[in-house]
Design a protein around this motif. Sequence first.
Motif, mmCIF file in Angstrom:
data_model
loop_
_atom_site.group_PDB
_atom_site.id
_atom_site.type_symbol
_atom_site.label_atom_id
_atom_site.label_comp_id
_atom_site.label_asym_id
_atom_site.label_seq_id
_atom_site.Cartn_x
_atom_site.Cartn_y
_atom_site.Cartn_z
ATOM 1 N N LEU A 45 7.565 -40.859 40.040
ATOM 2 C CA LEU A 45 8.358 -41.883 40.717
ATOM 3 C C LEU A 45 8.257 -43.211 39.968
ATOM 4 C CD1 LEU A 45 7.141 -41.113 44.353
ATOM 5 C CD2 LEU A 45 9.208 -40.258 43.232
ATOM 6 N N TYR A 95 16.281 -42.502 44.777
ATOM 7 C CA TYR A 95 15.970 -42.622 46.201
ATOM 8 C C TYR A 95 16.039 -44.089 46.626
ATOM 9 C CZ TYR A 95 13.846 -37.946 45.830
ATOM 10 O OH TYR A 95 13.627 -36.605 45.625
ATOM 11 N N SER A 103 3.509 -53.804 56.819
ATOM 12 C CA SER A 103 2.583 -53.536 55.723
ATOM 13 C C SER A 103 3.230 -53.440 54.357
ATOM 14 C CB SER A 103 1.815 -52.239 56.024
ATOM 15 O OG SER A 103 0.861 -51.966 55.027
ATOM 16 N N GLU A 105 4.639 -50.970 52.822
ATOM 17 C CA GLU A 105 4.806 -49.683 52.165
ATOM 18 C C GLU A 105 6.202 -49.157 52.485
ATOM 19 O OE1 GLU A 105 3.434 -50.021 55.022
ATOM 20 O OE2 GLU A 105 3.843 -48.255 56.272
ATOM 21 N N SER A 106 6.651 -48.169 51.716
ATOM 22 C CA SER A 106 7.976 -47.590 51.953
ATOM 23 C C SER A 106 7.867 -46.571 53.076
ATOM 24 C CB SER A 106 8.505 -46.931 50.672
ATOM 25 O OG SER A 106 8.679 -47.903 49.671
ATOM 26 N N ASP A 107 8.343 -46.941 54.259
ATOM 27 C CA ASP A 107 8.090 -46.105 55.430
ATOM 28 C C ASP A 107 9.206 -45.112 55.741
ATOM 29 O OD1 ASP A 107 8.679 -48.588 58.098
ATOM 30 O OD2 ASP A 107 9.858 -48.044 56.320
ATOM 31 N N TRP A 109 12.648 -43.054 53.787
ATOM 32 C CA TRP A 109 13.302 -42.771 52.512
ATOM 33 C C TRP A 109 14.645 -42.080 52.747
ATOM 34 C CZ3 TRP A 109 10.805 -42.925 47.435
ATOM 35 C CH2 TRP A 109 9.533 -43.510 47.470
ATOM 36 N N TRP B 32 -3.648 -52.968 49.739
ATOM 37 C CA TRP B 32 -2.213 -52.748 49.736
ATOM 38 C C TRP B 32 -1.835 -51.522 48.930
ATOM 39 C CZ3 TRP B 32 -1.008 -55.231 53.708
ATOM 40 C CH2 TRP B 32 -1.439 -56.527 53.952
ATOM 41 N N ALA B 34 -0.494 -47.309 49.317
ATOM 42 C CA ALA B 34 0.057 -46.214 50.115
ATOM 43 C C ALA B 34 -0.050 -44.904 49.340
ATOM 44 C CB ALA B 34 1.526 -46.493 50.437
ATOM 45 N N TYR B 36 1.813 -40.965 49.191
ATOM 46 C CA TYR B 36 2.983 -40.187 49.552
ATOM 47 C C TYR B 36 2.795 -38.744 49.094
ATOM 48 C CZ TYR B 36 4.958 -44.892 49.704
ATOM 49 O OH TYR B 36 5.185 -46.222 49.975
ATOM 50 N N GLN B 38 5.065 -35.340 48.044
ATOM 51 C CA GLN B 38 6.412 -34.912 47.698
ATOM 52 C C GLN B 38 6.428 -33.418 47.389
ATOM 53 O OE1 GLN B 38 8.336 -36.372 44.062
ATOM 54 N NE2 GLN B 38 10.298 -36.476 45.153
ATOM 55 N N PRO B 44 9.955 -38.247 48.868
ATOM 56 C CA PRO B 44 8.555 -38.482 49.203
ATOM 57 C C PRO B 44 8.373 -38.732 50.704
ATOM 58 C CG PRO B 44 9.158 -39.704 47.241
ATOM 59 C CD PRO B 44 10.425 -39.147 47.819
ATOM 60 N N PRO B 46 5.818 -40.477 53.409
ATOM 61 C CA PRO B 46 4.662 -41.366 53.541
ATOM 62 C C PRO B 46 3.538 -40.708 54.320
ATOM 63 C CG PRO B 46 6.710 -42.421 54.238
ATOM 64 C CD PRO B 46 6.996 -40.966 54.131
ATOM 65 N N TYR B 49 -0.935 -45.720 54.702
ATOM 66 C CA TYR B 49 -0.634 -47.085 54.276
ATOM 67 C C TYR B 49 -1.881 -47.932 54.474
ATOM 68 C CZ TYR B 49 -0.172 -48.106 59.276
ATOM 69 O OH TYR B 49 -0.409 -48.238 60.618
ATOM 70 N N ALA B 50 -1.869 -49.092 53.861
ATOM 71 C CA ALA B 50 -3.029 -49.993 53.921
ATOM 72 C C ALA B 50 -4.309 -49.260 53.554
ATOM 73 C CB ALA B 50 -3.136 -50.643 55.306
ATOM 74 N N ARG B 55 -0.260 -42.535 58.870
ATOM 75 C CA ARG B 55 1.018 -42.698 59.544
ATOM 76 C C ARG B 55 1.109 -41.739 60.731
ATOM 77 N NH1 ARG B 55 5.199 -45.542 58.121
ATOM 78 N NH2 ARG B 55 6.583 -44.058 59.174
ATOM 79 N N GLN B 89 0.836 -45.719 45.511
ATOM 80 C CA GLN B 89 1.706 -46.846 45.187
ATOM 81 C C GLN B 89 1.037 -48.127 45.645
ATOM 82 O OE1 GLN B 89 4.893 -47.764 47.790
ATOM 83 N NE2 GLN B 89 6.221 -48.639 46.235
#
Lengths: 119, 107
Positions: A45, A95, A103, A105-107, A109, B32, B34, B36, B38, B44, B46, B49-50, B55, B89
């Motif tokens: 990615l 994407y 936060s 982050e990418s929550d 997609w 910071w 995250a 993922y 895939q 991808p 999630p 996070y943090a 999640r 990430q």
Amino acid sequence: EVQLVQSGAEVKKPGESLKISCRGSGYRFNNYWIGWVRQMPGKGLEWMGIIYPDDSDTKYSPSFQGQVTISVDRSINTAYLQWSSLKASDTATYYCARESLTSAESDYWGQGTLVTVSS
Amino acid sequence: DIQMTQSPSSLSASVGDRVTITCRASQGISSWLAWYQQKPGKAPKPLIYAASSLRSGVPSRFSGSGSGTDFTLTINSLQPEDFATYYCQQYDSYPRTFGGGTKVEIK
């Protein structure tokens, strides 16, 4: 329900232009950053850039600055990624992803748009 | 740009194994970070996070830890549906950057 729905697969020739889209629904579109991520065939990615729909503030990765343009149409809750002159090396799945408010982050997609550039 | 280095790039494991993937940032990013998951042909998903917050809907066998520059994703008791590629990430600063990915394969 939050959804990001992307436009369909594209087959283009080198030198052609292209604009792909990402429509958001189920949330306040204007108030969340929307980013674009590239995935070349069989590769990882790569973060390309991001836009804030409310004021169109845009940030690009140096790797993609000048190569693509990110834009938005707030009236139809849609973000765009466009090329003015495609190259074979632009062949990839793209994407869109929303950044979380809390936060970053990418929550959520999109499902991805496959772009194939071939003569 | 902040460089994210993941290791290993691939691993083979069996159902029920505990798997650990590491991610190192080229400079401090606080928490910071995250993670993922895939699967082939899919967007991808999630997971965390943090750095350590799971999640909603993600199984508790997944966990994350770390802060600053060194982070870990752990999968306890690997399940068949966990065979996939995992990416970290950072979102401490722009441009956001991903690790190179870790492919978890069936042994």
